[in-house]
Design a protein around this motif. Structure first.
Motif, PDB file in Angstrom:
ATOM      1  N   VAL A 139     -33.862  13.345  39.002  1.00 12.58           N
ATOM      2  CA  VAL A 139     -35.198  13.745  39.452  1.00 12.58           C
ATOM      3  C   VAL A 139     -35.814  14.746  38.471  1.00 12.58           C
ATOM      4  N   GLU A 140     -35.030  15.709  38.036  1.00 12.35           N
ATOM      5  CA  GLU A 140     -35.529  16.668  37.043  1.00 12.35           C
ATOM      6  C   GLU A 140     -35.953  15.951  35.760  1.00 12.35           C
ATOM      7  N   ASP A 141     -35.097  15.071  35.277  1.00 12.59           N
ATOM      8  CA  ASP A 141     -35.406  14.356  34.036  1.00 12.59           C
ATOM      9  C   ASP A 141     -36.691  13.540  34.171  1.00 12.59           C
ATOM     10  N   THR A 151     -31.221  25.382  43.163  1.00 14.16           N
ATOM     11  CA  THR A 151     -30.778  24.888  41.852  1.00 14.16           C
ATOM     12  C   THR A 151     -31.865  24.052  41.195  1.00 14.16           C
ATOM     13  N   LEU A 152     -32.516  23.185  41.966  1.00 15.58           N
ATOM     14  CA  LEU A 152     -33.620  22.396  41.409  1.00 15.58           C
ATOM     15  C   LEU A 152     -34.715  23.297  40.855  1.00 15.58           C
ATOM     16  N   VAL A 153     -35.120  24.287  41.636  1.00 17.09           N
ATOM     17  CA  VAL A 153     -36.214  25.172  41.219  1.00 17.09           C
ATOM     18  C   VAL A 153     -35.810  25.966  39.975  1.00 17.09           C
ATOM     19  N   GLY A 160     -37.465  25.447  36.159  1.00 18.45           N
ATOM     20  CA  GLY A 160     -38.112  26.539  35.439  1.00 18.45           C
ATOM     21  C   GLY A 160     -37.508  26.751  34.068  1.00 18.45           C
ATOM     22  N   GLU A 161     -36.179  26.721  33.999  1.00 20.52           N
ATOM     23  CA  GLU A 161     -35.501  26.921  32.713  1.00 20.52           C
ATOM     24  C   GLU A 161     -35.789  25.779  31.746  1.00 20.52           C
ATOM     25  N   ARG A 162     -35.707  24.563  32.233  1.00 21.45           N
ATOM     26  CA  ARG A 162     -35.842  23.408  31.343  1.00 21.45           C
ATOM     27  C   ARG A 162     -37.288  23.209  30.867  1.00 21.45           C
ATOM     28  N   ILE A 163     -38.249  23.528  31.710  1.00 25.11           N
ATOM     29  CA  ILE A 163     -39.651  23.466  31.271  1.00 25.11           C
ATOM     30  C   ILE A 163     -39.870  24.408  30.092  1.00 25.11           C
TER      31      ILE A 163
END
Length: 535
Positions: free
Chosen positions: A224-226, A281-283, A287-290
Motif C-alpha cells: 500500500v505504501e509503495d 507504522t503506516l503513518v 512520512g519518512e519515505r516521502i
C-alpha cells in the motif's frame, strides 16, 4: 471529503441519504450528522493571522500577507464532485476540472486536495492498482489513453494552487452498486487483491461490505505504501494527504475479522494496541519515505475530529462522541507529538454549541495539541452540512468557525467538498469568503521543509491589460511570485502567480500606486522584495 465521521449521535437525515452515504462513503462523514446547539463556548482570543512578510518593506512600509492554506476536497469516489459521471471523454473531464480550478481561484484558495486513490485504484497509470472506474467507466483496469494526474498537477500549478494528492490507503473496493463490494469475481483483472487474497478482508457482512487491505500484514502495508509513493515519484505533487479512513468505522455487533493476522503478528499486544501500532507504522513510514524521495512534499492527514473524550482519558477533549483512538485505531495525538506529519486537518464538522462535539470546545484542544511542534493545524470545514436543520440553517455558522480559527492562530482551512463550495447554499460561502478570503494568501511556511528564498525580482514597467494592470517582471529562481501594493501604512498582497505567468494586479486602485514583487520558493519562503515601482 470522502470523509464521513461517525460519532455516536442520531442522524437527522433522510433514509435515502443514509443509504447512499453508507454504500458510497462508509459511516465516516455521515456520523458527523446533524445537531442542535445548546451552548456557546468560545476559546480565548489569540493573535490575528495576518503576520508581516519576512521579505521586508516596499516604499518605506512593511509588506503584509495573510499566511494560511485554503482549499477544498475534490472527491472522485462515486463521482461525488468530479468527473460528473464515469466514462466521459477526455476533453470533458479536463473541462470540468478546469471549472473546479476556476472555483478555487475565485475563492482565493491556494491549494486543492484531489481524490486520486479512492478504493485500491488510481487516477494514474500504476503498477500497483487498476485505473479507477469512476474515471474510465469500466472495471477492466484499462487505460483511458491519457494521463489525468499529469494534467491535474500541471493545471493546478498554472493557477498557483498546491496539488495535494488524496489517498485512501486500506480500502480495496467500494460497496455495490458503485463498486464490486466484497465479490472477487467483480474486481478488475489486475486488482492486486486477486493476486494476494490473503491480504484481503471483507467487512462488514452483507450489501454494504467491501474489501480492505489487511493493515496487520506487513507485506500488505508495504505494498500500500509503495502504491502511493509511486505517485510521489512520478508526479510533481505538493502534498500526500489521507482522510479519516484507517481501520473501518465499526458496525454494530461486528468486529473487523483480522484474527488470522493478529494471531500471526500480534506479538502479545492487545487487539486494540496492535491495530493502533499498525496504523502508527503506516503513518510513520509514509512520512519518512516521502521525505526520502522528495523532501519538499508535505504529508498531512485529515482525521475524525475527536481523538478521545475527556471522560475516557484526561488528555482528551470536552466532547462525548465516537473516539478515533478506540473506534478506528487512529492515535492522531501521537502522530502530532511524534512529528510524523507536516499538517493535520481535523474534521470539525459540528456546529458551535453542539453538546456532543462543540466546535468551540474541540478547536482549542487541537490548537493546544500542535503547540510546540512543527505540525501545522488546518481545520476541515463541513460545508456540506449548511442548510440542515438547527444551527446549520444559519448561513453564518462556518463564518463563525473561521472567526474562531483566526483568533486561535489556525494556519489553514479545507472545505468538504468542492460541490458544496460551488453551490454556496444559503449564501454561506459568499459570506465567509467575503470576510476571510477576500484577498490572496500565501501558504504558511513549514520550517522543516527545504528553504531556498529567491533573489530579489525586478519590476520594470506596467501597462493596462483590460481592467488589470500588467507588469514586465523577472523573478529568477522563484517557484511563484507575490505582488504587493502600498496602501496607507502597509504594502498589502494583491496577487500571486506561478513563475512564468504574467505578473498583474487584477483590481488596481485608481491613480498611481507603488508596487513591489517578491519571489517565493517551493516551500513558501519569500526572498527580498524588488525595488518599488510606481504605476
Amino acid at each position: 471529503m470522502l470523509h464521513r465521521r461517525r460519532p455516536p449521535v442520531r442522524l437527522i437525515i433522510t433514509l435515502a441519504s443514509l443509504l447512499f452515504g453508507l454504500s458510497v462513503l462508509g459511516l465516516g462523514l455521515l456520523r458527523a450528522a446533524v445537531y442542535q446547539p445548546d451552548s456557546l463556548d468560545v476559546p480565548a482570543p489569540a493573535p490575528e493571522l495576518v503576520p508581516s512578510s519576512p521579505a521586508g518593506r516596499c516604499g518605506g512600509v512593511p509588506l503584509q500577507a495573510t499566511r494560511e492554506t485554503r482549499g477544498f476536497w475534490l472527491t472522485t469516489v462515486a463521482n461525488i464532485d468530479w468527473p460528473s459521471r464515469p466514462g466521459l471523454p477526455e476533453a470533458q473531464v479536463k473541462a470540468e476540472y478546469e471549472k473546479w480550478l476556476d472555483v478555487a481561484v475565485a475563492q482565493n484558495h491556494n491549494a486543492i486536495f484531489v481524490h486520486v486513490r479512492p478504493s485500491g485504484d488510481a487516477l494514474w497509470q500504476s503498477d500497483y492498482a487498476p485505473w479507477t472506474e469512476f474515471l474510465t467507466g469500466r472495471r477492466d483496469g484499462k487505460s483511458p489513453g491519457w494521463d489525468p494526474m499529469a494534467y491535474m498537477v500541471e493545471r493546478a500549478h498554472a493557477r498557483n494552487l498546491e496539488f495535494h494528492a488524496w489517498f485512501n490507503p486500506y480500502r480495496g473496493t467500494q460497496p455495490v452498486p458503485d463498486g464490486p463490494g466484497a465479490d472477487f469475481t467483480k474486481l478488475a483483472p489486475n486488482h492486486p487483491l486477486l493476486a494476494h487474497r490473503d491480504w484481503a478482508i471483507a467487512y462488514p457482512k452483507g450489501k454494504t461490505g467491501r474489501l480492505y487491505f489487511d493493515p496487520g500484514i506487513p507485506a500488505a502495508r508495504k505494498f500500500v505504501e509503495d502504491s502511493m509513493l509511486e505517485a510521489v515519484q512520478k508526479y510533481d505533487i505538493d502534498g500526500v494527504h489521507f482522510d479519516d479512513f484507517f481501520y473501518p468505522y465499526p458496525q454494530a455487533g461486528e468486529d473487523f475479522p483480522d484474527g488470522a493476522s493478529y494471531a500471526k503478528y500480534g506479538a502479545g499486544k492487545s487487539r486494540g494496541d496492535w491495530r493502533r501500532a499498525n496504523v502508527d507504522t503506516l503513518v510513520r513510514e509514509m512520512g519518512e519515505r516521502i521525505k526520502q524521495l522528495k523532501p519538499w512534499v508535505k504529508f498531512g492527514i485529515s482525521p475524525f475530529g475527536i481523538w478521545r473524550n475527556a471522560e475516557t482519558d484526561p488528555a482528551g477533549s470536552a466532547s462525548h462522541g465516537l473516539e478515533a483512538y478506540d473506534a478506528i485505531y487512529a492515535d492522531t495525538r501521537k502522530w502530532v507529538q511524534e512529528g510524523w506529519l507536516d499538517y493535520i486537518v481535523p474534521q470539525l464538522y459540528w456546529n458551535i454549541g453542539f453538546a456532543k462535539a462543540d466546535y468551540a470546545k474541540l478547536l482549542p484542544w487541537w490548537v493546544n495539541l500542535v503547540k510546540g511542534t512543527k505540525v501545522q493545524l488546518w481545520i476541515g470545514q463541513g460545508d456540506y452540512r449548511v442548510g440542515e436543520k438547527g444551527a446549520w440553517s444559519n448561513p453564518t455558522e462556518i463564518d463563525r468557525h473561521l472567526d474562531l480559527d483566526e483568533k486561535a492562530g489556525v494556519q489553514g482551512e479545507v472545505h468538504f467538498s468542492a460541490k458544496s463550495v460551488r453551490s454556496n447554499r444559503l449564501g454561506s460561502v459568499k459570506l465567509y469568503s467575503s470576510h476571510h478570503y477576500a484577498t490572496p494568501a500565501l501558504p504558511a511556511v513549514m520550517t522543516q521543509l527545504p528553504a531556498a528564498p529567491p533573489a530579489a525580482p525586478a519590476l520594470t514597467r506596467a501597462q493596462r491589460a483590460g481592467p488589470a494592470l500588467q507588469f514586465a517582471a523577472s523573478a529568477p529562481g522563484a517557484t511563484s511570485w507575490a505582488l504587493y501594493r502600498v496602501s496607507g501604512n502597509r504594502a498589502a498582497l494583491v496577487a500571486t502567480g506561478r513563475s512564468g505567468i504574467a505578473v498583474a494586479d487584477p483590481h488596481p486602485a485608481a491613480g498611481p500606486s507603488v508596487y513591489c514583487l517578491t519571489g517565493v520558493d517551493r516551500s513558501g519562503n519569500e526572498g527580498p522584495a524588488s525595488t518599488p515601482l510606481t504605476a
